[in-house]
Design a protein around this motif. Structure first.
Motif, PDB file in Angstrom:
ATOM      1  N   VAL A  81       0.871  -1.172   0.000  1.00  0.00           N
ATOM      2  CA  VAL A  81       0.000   0.000   0.000  1.00  0.00           C
ATOM      3  C   VAL A  81       0.910   1.224   0.000  1.00  0.00           C
ATOM      4  O   VAL A  81       1.884   1.283   0.767  1.00  0.00           O
ATOM      5  CB  VAL A  81      -0.923  -0.008   1.240  1.00  0.00           C
ATOM      6  N   PHE A  82       0.638   2.173  -0.899  1.00  0.00           N
ATOM      7  CA  PHE A  82       1.475   3.371  -1.021  1.00  0.00           C
ATOM      8  C   PHE A  82       0.585   4.466  -1.593  1.00  0.00           C
ATOM      9  O   PHE A  82      -0.207   4.193  -2.508  1.00  0.00           O
ATOM     10  CB  PHE A  82       2.659   3.056  -1.962  1.00  0.00           C
ATOM     11  N   ASP A  83       0.678   5.666  -1.034  1.00  0.00           N
ATOM     12  CA  ASP A  83      -0.069   6.788  -1.591  1.00  0.00           C
ATOM     13  C   ASP A  83      -1.584   6.477  -1.656  1.00  0.00           C
ATOM     14  O   ASP A  83      -2.249   6.798  -2.655  1.00  0.00           O
ATOM     15  CB  ASP A  83       0.494   7.063  -3.004  1.00  0.00           C
ATOM     16  N   ASN A  84      -2.098   5.813  -0.608  1.00  0.00           N
ATOM     17  CA  ASN A  84      -3.534   5.449  -0.507  1.00  0.00           C
ATOM     18  C   ASN A  84      -4.023   4.546  -1.631  1.00  0.00           C
ATOM     19  O   ASN A  84      -5.222   4.514  -1.920  1.00  0.00           O
ATOM     20  CB  ASN A  84      -4.427   6.703  -0.483  1.00  0.00           C
ATOM     21  N   LYS A  85      -3.113   3.862  -2.272  1.00  0.00           N
ATOM     22  CA  LYS A  85      -3.510   2.918  -3.331  1.00  0.00           C
ATOM     23  C   LYS A  85      -2.913   1.543  -3.051  1.00  0.00           C
ATOM     24  O   LYS A  85      -1.960   1.418  -2.287  1.00  0.00           O
ATOM     25  CB  LYS A  85      -3.007   3.407  -4.693  1.00  0.00           C
ATOM     26  N   ILE A  86      -3.511   0.551  -3.709  1.00  0.00           N
ATOM     27  CA  ILE A  86      -2.952  -0.804  -3.629  1.00  0.00           C
ATOM     28  C   ILE A  86      -2.114  -1.021  -4.881  1.00  0.00           C
ATOM     29  O   ILE A  86      -2.590  -0.776  -5.996  1.00  0.00           O
ATOM     30  CB  ILE A  86      -4.072  -1.849  -3.526  1.00  0.00           C
ATOM     31  N   TRP A  87      -0.901  -1.457  -4.669  1.00  0.00           N
ATOM     32  CA  TRP A  87       0.037  -1.610  -5.791  1.00  0.00           C
ATOM     33  C   TRP A  87       0.451  -3.072  -5.931  1.00  0.00           C
ATOM     34  O   TRP A  87       0.601  -3.780  -4.923  1.00  0.00           O
ATOM     35  CB  TRP A  87       1.307  -0.781  -5.551  1.00  0.00           C
ATOM     36  N   LEU A  88       0.658  -3.480  -7.162  1.00  0.00           N
ATOM     37  CA  LEU A  88       1.249  -4.783  -7.447  1.00  0.00           C
ATOM     38  C   LEU A  88       2.585  -4.547  -8.144  1.00  0.00           C
ATOM     39  O   LEU A  88       2.689  -3.679  -9.025  1.00  0.00           O
ATOM     40  CB  LEU A  88       0.372  -5.611  -8.391  1.00  0.00           C
ATOM     41  N   LEU A  89       3.578  -5.308  -7.733  1.00  0.00           N
ATOM     42  CA  LEU A  89       4.853  -5.305  -8.432  1.00  0.00           C
ATOM     43  C   LEU A  89       4.885  -6.616  -9.215  1.00  0.00           C
ATOM     44  O   LEU A  89       5.238  -7.677  -8.685  1.00  0.00           O
ATOM     45  CB  LEU A  89       5.995  -5.224  -7.407  1.00  0.00           C
ATOM     46  N   LEU A  90       4.437  -6.508 -10.467  1.00  0.00           N
ATOM     47  CA  LEU A  90       4.244  -7.714 -11.283  1.00  0.00           C
ATOM     48  C   LEU A  90       5.562  -8.264 -11.784  1.00  0.00           C
ATOM     49  O   LEU A  90       6.479  -7.500 -12.096  1.00  0.00           O
ATOM     50  CB  LEU A  90       3.429  -7.370 -12.542  1.00  0.00           C
ATOM     51  N   ARG A  91       5.602  -9.571 -11.912  1.00  0.00           N
ATOM     52  CA  ARG A  91       6.707 -10.169 -12.665  1.00  0.00           C
ATOM     53  C   ARG A  91       6.228 -10.359 -14.098  1.00  0.00           C
ATOM     54  O   ARG A  91       5.249 -11.079 -14.339  1.00  0.00           O
ATOM     55  CB  ARG A  91       7.088 -11.510 -12.040  1.00  0.00           C
ATOM     56  N   VAL A  92       6.873  -9.666 -15.030  1.00  0.00           N
ATOM     57  CA  VAL A  92       6.479  -9.731 -16.439  1.00  0.00           C
ATOM     58  C   VAL A  92       7.518 -10.589 -17.169  1.00  0.00           C
ATOM     59  O   VAL A  92       8.697 -10.237 -17.218  1.00  0.00           O
ATOM     60  CB  VAL A  92       6.437  -8.316 -17.056  1.00  0.00           C
ATOM     61  N   ALA A  93       7.072 -11.737 -17.672  1.00  0.00           N
ATOM     62  CA  ALA A  93       7.995 -12.651 -18.371  1.00  0.00           C
ATOM     63  C   ALA A  93       7.793 -12.494 -19.873  1.00  0.00           C
ATOM     64  O   ALA A  93       6.674 -12.635 -20.371  1.00  0.00           O
ATOM     65  CB  ALA A  93       7.742 -14.088 -17.940  1.00  0.00           C
ATOM     66  N   GLU A  94       8.896 -12.184 -20.568  1.00  0.00           N
ATOM     67  CA  GLU A  94       8.802 -11.883 -22.008  1.00  0.00           C
ATOM     68  C   GLU A  94       9.717 -12.803 -22.805  1.00  0.00           C
ATOM     69  O   GLU A  94      10.712 -13.311 -22.295  1.00  0.00           O
ATOM     70  CB  GLU A  94       9.242 -10.443 -22.260  1.00  0.00           C
ATOM     71  N   ARG A  95       9.372 -12.945 -24.056  1.00  0.00           N
ATOM     72  CA  ARG A  95      10.272 -13.614 -24.988  1.00  0.00           C
ATOM     73  C   ARG A  95      10.120 -12.955 -26.355  1.00  0.00           C
ATOM     74  O   ARG A  95       9.279 -12.063 -26.527  1.00  0.00           O
ATOM     75  CB  ARG A  95      10.011 -15.113 -25.047  1.00  0.00           C
ATOM     76  N   THR A  96      10.930 -13.399 -27.291  1.00  0.00           N
ATOM     77  CA  THR A  96      10.817 -12.840 -28.629  1.00  0.00           C
ATOM     78  C   THR A  96      10.033 -13.802 -29.522  1.00  0.00           C
ATOM     79  O   THR A  96       9.706 -14.910 -29.098  1.00  0.00           O
ATOM     80  CB  THR A  96      12.223 -12.549 -29.204  1.00  0.00           C
ATOM     81  N   LYS A  97       9.762 -13.378 -30.759  1.00  0.00           N
ATOM     82  CA  LYS A  97       9.011 -14.246 -31.679  1.00  0.00           C
ATOM     83  C   LYS A  97       9.794 -15.533 -31.955  1.00  0.00           C
ATOM     84  O   LYS A  97      11.009 -15.512 -32.079  1.00  0.00           O
ATOM     85  CB  LYS A  97       8.784 -13.518 -33.008  1.00  0.00           C
ATOM     86  N   GLN A  98       9.075 -16.647 -32.051  1.00  0.00           N
ATOM     87  CA  GLN A  98       9.706 -17.939 -32.307  1.00  0.00           C
ATOM     88  C   GLN A  98       9.419 -18.359 -33.748  1.00  0.00           C
ATOM     89  O   GLN A  98       8.433 -17.927 -34.333  1.00  0.00           O
ATOM     90  CB  GLN A  98       9.146 -18.989 -31.335  1.00  0.00           C
ATOM     91  N   THR A  99      10.291 -19.214 -34.295  1.00  0.00           N
ATOM     92  CA  THR A  99      10.009 -19.752 -35.633  1.00  0.00           C
ATOM     93  C   THR A  99       9.771 -21.255 -35.509  1.00  0.00           C
ATOM     94  O   THR A  99      10.012 -21.834 -34.448  1.00  0.00           O
ATOM     95  CB  THR A  99      11.189 -19.513 -36.600  1.00  0.00           C
ATOM     96  N   ASP A 100       9.342 -21.880 -36.617  1.00  0.00           N
ATOM     97  CA  ASP A 100       9.097 -23.328 -36.580  1.00  0.00           C
ATOM     98  C   ASP A 100      10.379 -24.121 -36.359  1.00  0.00           C
ATOM     99  O   ASP A 100      10.370 -25.182 -35.766  1.00  0.00           O
ATOM    100  CB  ASP A 100       8.444 -23.797 -37.891  1.00  0.00           C
ATOM    101  N   GLU A 101      11.499 -23.589 -36.872  1.00  0.00           N
ATOM    102  CA  GLU A 101      12.757 -24.359 -36.815  1.00  0.00           C
ATOM    103  C   GLU A 101      13.572 -24.074 -35.560  1.00  0.00           C
ATOM    104  O   GLU A 101      14.401 -24.874 -35.167  1.00  0.00           O
ATOM    105  CB  GLU A 101      13.666 -24.032 -38.025  1.00  0.00           C
TER     106      GLU A 101
END
Ligand code: MAN
Length: 357
Positions: free
Chosen positions: A41-61
């Motif tokens: 809780v910060f500044d009268n709000k509820i906050w989430l510190l998300l874990r964002v998992a990313e990758r790049t575009k994949q190909t068939d091979e």
């Protein structure tokens, strides 16, 4: 003694956040999963510190994995799917010629809300990225503990050298003081207690011992938050039970009249992740007063059973409002969900479990 499932109140709006709700960190990246948020809780709000998992575009091979280079920029490494040196059976990690790589790279992103249900990315708060060699595979699963005006962030630092616990501090969520690695590999799931006990800071953490021992919850103490010692193991895996393979602390323990209440995750050999609870003595937290015999929550909803890595509920964040603990959790390592529990109910189930021991 299991908890009555009527007391497990999943939010009707679950999942409350999905990968498509968050913009990728750059045009090369795709948000694959949102996971395991820290909550505060910060500044009268509820906050989430998300874990964002990313990758790049994949190909068939080819399979392409991202890593941060020494300059903190993302680089990509590609492997031919047919290459006999490649082992890629787990969606989370692959091995090439004996070296492990993560399929995604995670950073931490701030979102906030007035009601705990509808979250948005506020302006002026930057994402937190991995920095340097010990975070070349990213940063994950951040617990947030508030002591006075300071927020302590304990998070998983991931690199080819191993998985350890990092600490950062902030008071305004704009400037962060990085304190480096406080628990070396292999260690994760670290949650600092919100109060000192007899003048010392305490933390739960989860070292892994491959030959003797296992993936157990330990307790450490410190005078300055940086140097930790007097380690004690407080909870081990239980053969044949829901937490037979590994367990780890969730967010910071909650102070109750009965003791410190800790919500933890336990997994079995089939990688089913459930939630349970521990009750620790208020003045001597190495003393376990009670522990859930049965999970307080198991993966049941469709979004908890299937996804990036199904059959998983994993929490490291909540906020407390009187008797209600508002838990935020990652479901199937892909989406963010919310569930409410009554602290009284959990304590009752724990005290009953104690009398069955
Ligand atoms: C790991 C954790 C989490 C993840 C679970 C389930 O142990 O660190 O990041 O949610 O596995 O895959």
């Amino acid at each position: 003694m299991s908890i009555n499932t009527a007391f497990v109140k999943r939010a009707l709006a679950n999942p409350i956040l999905r990968p498509r709700d968050i913009n990728p960190s750059s045009e090369n990246m795709i948000v694959e999963c949102l996971l395991n948020p820290g909550v505060f809780v910060f500044d009268n709000k509820i906050w989430l510190l998300l874990r964002v998992a990313e990758r790049t575009k994949q190909t068939d091979e080819q399979i392409t994995v991202p890593i941060y280079n020494e300059q903190g920029q993302v680089e990509f490494i590609s492997f031919k799917k047919k290459d006999p040196l490649l082992q890629a059976t787990d969606p989370r990690v692959l091995n090439y010629d004996g070296k492990d790589y993560l399929t995604t790279i995670s950073h931490l992103r701030l979102v906030c809300s007035d009601d705990g249900k509808n979250f948005y990315e506020p302006e002026g708060y930057k994402p937190i990225y991995g920095q340097g060699q010990l975070e070349e595979y990213g940063i994950e699963d951040c617990r947030v503990t508030q002591i006075g005006k300071t927020y302590l962030l304990t998070y998983t630092m991931v690199s080819s050298l191993g998985v350890g616990v990092g600490l950062m501090q902030t008071t305004d969520w704009k400037v962060f003081e990085r304190q480096g690695m406080i628990f070396p590999p292999h260690n994760k799931d670290c949650a600092i207690f919100p109060d000192k006990i007899k003048g010392k800071y305490y933390a739960l953490h989860r070292p892994s011992s491959p030959q003797l021992g296992g993936n157990y919850i330990w307790l450490a103490e410190s005078n300055d938050l940086i140097h930790w010692g007097n380690n004690k193991c407080i909870a081990t895996t239980r053969k044949g039970e829901w937490d037979s393979a590994r367990l780890g602390a969730g967010a910071a323990p909650i102070k109750t009249s009965e003791g410190w209440l800790e919500i933890y995750h336990g997994a079995d050999e089939k990688h089913r992740y459930c939630l349970g609870a521990l009750l620790l003595d208020l003045y001597n937290p190495s003393k376990v007063i009670a522990r859930s015999k049965e999970p307080i929550m198991v993966p049941e909803a469709e979004y908890e059973l299937t996804g990036f890595f199904g059959n998983v509920i994993f929490t490291n964040g909540h906020y407390v409002d009187e008797d209600i603990i508002h838990i935020y959790y990652g479901a199937s390592d892909e989406v963010i969900c919310q569930v409410d529990f009554s602290i009284k109910n959990i304590l009752n189930s724990l005290l009953k479990a104690k009398s069955c021991l």
